[in-house]
Write a protein that holds these residues in place. Structure first.
Motif, PDB file in Angstrom:
ATOM      1  N   MET A  75       0.821  -1.187   0.000  1.00 41.33           N
ATOM      2  CA  MET A  75       0.000   0.000   0.000  1.00 41.33           C
ATOM      3  C   MET A  75       0.872   1.261   0.000  1.00 41.33           C
ATOM      4  SD  MET A  75      -3.116   0.872   0.002  1.00 41.33           S
ATOM      5  CE  MET A  75      -4.200   2.188   0.342  1.00 41.33           C
ATOM      6  N   THR A  76       1.983   1.213   0.716  1.00 45.47           N
ATOM      7  CA  THR A  76       2.873   2.372   0.785  1.00 45.47           C
ATOM      8  C   THR A  76       3.480   2.668  -0.576  1.00 45.47           C
ATOM      9  OG1 THR A  76       3.410   1.780   3.055  1.00 45.47           O
ATOM     10  CG2 THR A  76       4.881   3.322   1.965  1.00 45.47           C
ATOM     11  N   VAL A  77       3.880   1.606  -1.290  1.00 46.65           N
ATOM     12  CA  VAL A  77       4.463   1.796  -2.616  1.00 46.65           C
ATOM     13  C   VAL A  77       3.437   2.426  -3.553  1.00 46.65           C
ATOM     14  CG1 VAL A  77       5.400   0.574  -4.609  1.00 46.65           C
ATOM     15  CG2 VAL A  77       6.104  -0.091  -2.321  1.00 46.65           C
ATOM     16  N   PHE A  78       2.194   1.991  -3.456  1.00 51.43           N
ATOM     17  CA  PHE A  78       1.135   2.554  -4.281  1.00 51.43           C
ATOM     18  C   PHE A  78       0.924   4.036  -3.987  1.00 51.43           C
ATOM     19  CE2 PHE A  78      -3.398   3.580  -4.878  1.00 51.43           C
ATOM     20  CZ  PHE A  78      -3.459   3.437  -6.249  1.00 51.43           C
ATOM     21  N   LEU A  79       0.921   4.403  -2.719  1.00 52.98           N
ATOM     22  CA  LEU A  79       0.740   5.814  -2.358  1.00 52.98           C
ATOM     23  C   LEU A  79       1.908   6.664  -2.854  1.00 52.98           C
ATOM     24  CD1 LEU A  79      -0.738   5.547   1.239  1.00 52.98           C
ATOM     25  CD2 LEU A  79      -1.910   6.232  -0.852  1.00 52.98           C
ATOM     26  N   ILE A  80       3.127   6.157  -2.733  1.00 59.67           N
ATOM     27  CA  ILE A  80       4.283   6.886  -3.247  1.00 59.67           C
ATOM     28  C   ILE A  80       4.167   7.050  -4.756  1.00 59.67           C
ATOM     29  CG2 ILE A  80       6.792   6.772  -3.576  1.00 59.67           C
ATOM     30  CD1 ILE A  80       6.908   5.365  -0.823  1.00 59.67           C
ATOM     31  N   TRP A  81       3.724   5.984  -5.446  1.00 56.43           N
ATOM     32  CA  TRP A  81       3.564   6.045  -6.899  1.00 56.43           C
ATOM     33  C   TRP A  81       2.518   7.095  -7.278  1.00 56.43           C
ATOM     34  CZ3 TRP A  81      -0.014   5.622 -10.714  1.00 56.43           C
ATOM     35  CH2 TRP A  81       0.466   5.452 -12.012  1.00 56.43           C
ATOM     36  N   VAL A  82       1.402   7.107  -6.589  1.00 57.87           N
ATOM     37  CA  VAL A  82       0.333   8.074  -6.894  1.00 57.87           C
ATOM     38  C   VAL A  82       0.813   9.502  -6.656  1.00 57.87           C
ATOM     39  CG1 VAL A  82      -1.945   8.900  -6.174  1.00 57.87           C
ATOM     40  CG2 VAL A  82      -1.569   6.462  -6.527  1.00 57.87           C
ATOM     41  N   ILE A  83       1.515   9.728  -5.551  1.00 58.58           N
ATOM     42  CA  ILE A  83       2.029  11.069  -5.267  1.00 58.58           C
ATOM     43  C   ILE A  83       3.021  11.494  -6.349  1.00 58.58           C
ATOM     44  CG2 ILE A  83       3.437  12.409  -3.658  1.00 58.58           C
ATOM     45  CD1 ILE A  83       2.074  10.741  -1.399  1.00 58.58           C
ATOM     46  N   ALA A  84       3.932  10.593  -6.733  1.00 55.39           N
ATOM     47  CA  ALA A  84       4.908  10.918  -7.781  1.00 55.39           C
ATOM     48  C   ALA A  84       4.198  11.173  -9.109  1.00 55.39           C
ATOM     49  CB  ALA A  84       5.916   9.782  -7.931  1.00 55.39           C
ATOM     50  N   VAL A 101      14.474  -0.907 -10.846  1.00 52.39           N
ATOM     51  CA  VAL A 101      15.033  -2.153 -11.368  1.00 52.39           C
ATOM     52  C   VAL A 101      14.079  -2.779 -12.374  1.00 52.39           C
ATOM     53  CG1 VAL A 101      15.811  -4.465 -10.727  1.00 52.39           C
ATOM     54  CG2 VAL A 101      16.402  -2.522  -9.296  1.00 52.39           C
ATOM     55  N   ASP A 102      12.796  -2.721 -12.113  1.00 53.03           N
ATOM     56  CA  ASP A 102      11.816  -3.256 -13.047  1.00 53.03           C
ATOM     57  C   ASP A 102      11.891  -2.529 -14.388  1.00 53.03           C
ATOM     58  OD1 ASP A 102      11.036  -4.881 -11.018  1.00 53.03           O
ATOM     59  OD2 ASP A 102       9.124  -3.886 -10.625  1.00 53.03           O
ATOM     60  N   ILE A 103      12.010  -1.213 -14.342  1.00 51.63           N
ATOM     61  CA  ILE A 103      12.107  -0.428 -15.570  1.00 51.63           C
ATOM     62  C   ILE A 103      13.372  -0.794 -16.326  1.00 51.63           C
ATOM     63  CG2 ILE A 103      12.409   1.917 -16.480  1.00 51.63           C
ATOM     64  CD1 ILE A 103       9.563   1.344 -15.687  1.00 51.63           C
ATOM     65  N   LEU A 104      14.479  -0.946 -15.611  1.00 59.24           N
ATOM     66  CA  LEU A 104      15.739  -1.319 -16.252  1.00 59.24           C
ATOM     67  C   LEU A 104      15.628  -2.684 -16.926  1.00 59.24           C
ATOM     68  CD1 LEU A 104      18.733  -0.758 -16.778  1.00 59.24           C
ATOM     69  CD2 LEU A 104      19.210  -1.851 -14.586  1.00 59.24           C
ATOM     70  N   THR A 153       6.790   5.345 -12.161  1.00 60.82           N
ATOM     71  CA  THR A 153       7.217   3.947 -12.119  1.00 60.82           C
ATOM     72  C   THR A 153       8.733   3.847 -11.987  1.00 60.82           C
ATOM     73  OG1 THR A 153       5.329   3.360 -13.492  1.00 60.82           O
ATOM     74  CG2 THR A 153       7.060   1.726 -13.285  1.00 60.82           C
ATOM     75  N   THR A 154       9.456   4.726 -12.650  1.00 63.28           N
ATOM     76  CA  THR A 154      10.913   4.725 -12.535  1.00 63.28           C
ATOM     77  C   THR A 154      11.349   5.092 -11.121  1.00 63.28           C
ATOM     78  OG1 THR A 154      11.106   5.312 -14.861  1.00 63.28           O
ATOM     79  CG2 THR A 154      13.033   5.681 -13.499  1.00 63.28           C
ATOM     80  N   LEU A 155      10.652   6.007 -10.480  1.00 65.35           N
ATOM     81  CA  LEU A 155      10.998   6.367  -9.109  1.00 65.35           C
ATOM     82  C   LEU A 155      10.705   5.247  -8.120  1.00 65.35           C
ATOM     83  CD1 LEU A 155       9.748  10.052  -8.926  1.00 65.35           C
ATOM     84  CD2 LEU A 155      12.100   9.259  -8.794  1.00 65.35           C
ATOM     85  N   VAL A 156       9.591   4.551  -8.327  1.00 61.76           N
ATOM     86  CA  VAL A 156       9.175   3.531  -7.373  1.00 61.76           C
ATOM     87  C   VAL A 156       9.839   2.185  -7.648  1.00 61.76           C
ATOM     88  CG1 VAL A 156       7.174   2.237  -6.535  1.00 61.76           C
ATOM     89  CG2 VAL A 156       6.995   4.681  -6.900  1.00 61.76           C
TER      90      VAL A 156
END
Length: 93
Positions: free
Chosen positions: A1-10, A64-67, A58-61
């Motif tokens: 949930m925290t990762v999702f909130l960080i993604w939404v804010i970014a 490694v997945d993006i890479l 997505t790159t911020l959160v």
């Protein structure tokens, strides 16, 4: 949930600042980097803002997945180019 909130804010922040600075040179900077087919010429603002916000968040959160996805797309593109080149060579004979 925290990762999702960080993604939404970014996503919201990147989208807001990209939309805000679109007319102040961001569109021109984007056009300099893109090939002619993809150039915006100041149009399609919403499409580019959303796309850049999704990629940026997505790159911020998940960097490694993006890479890994970028490497995978590069390998697939290389294989497709080599196969197309090989097929074109066979068709010429």
């Amino acid at each position: 949930m925290t990762v999702f909130l960080i993604w939404v804010i970014a996503f919201v922040l990147i989208g807001y600042y990209t939309h805000k600075r679109w007319e102040n040179g961001f569109s021109d900077s984007l056009d300099k980097m893109l090939p002619e087919v993809l150039k915006t010429h100041g149009e399609n603002r919403l499409v580019w803002v959303v796309a850049l916000a999704v990629l940026g968040a997505t790159t911020l959160v998940r960097p490694v997945d993006i890479l890994l996805v970028s490497i995978l797309i590069g390998i697939i593109a290389l294989v497709v180019i080599k196969l197309a080149s090989w097929a074109a060579g066979k068709a010429a004979h």
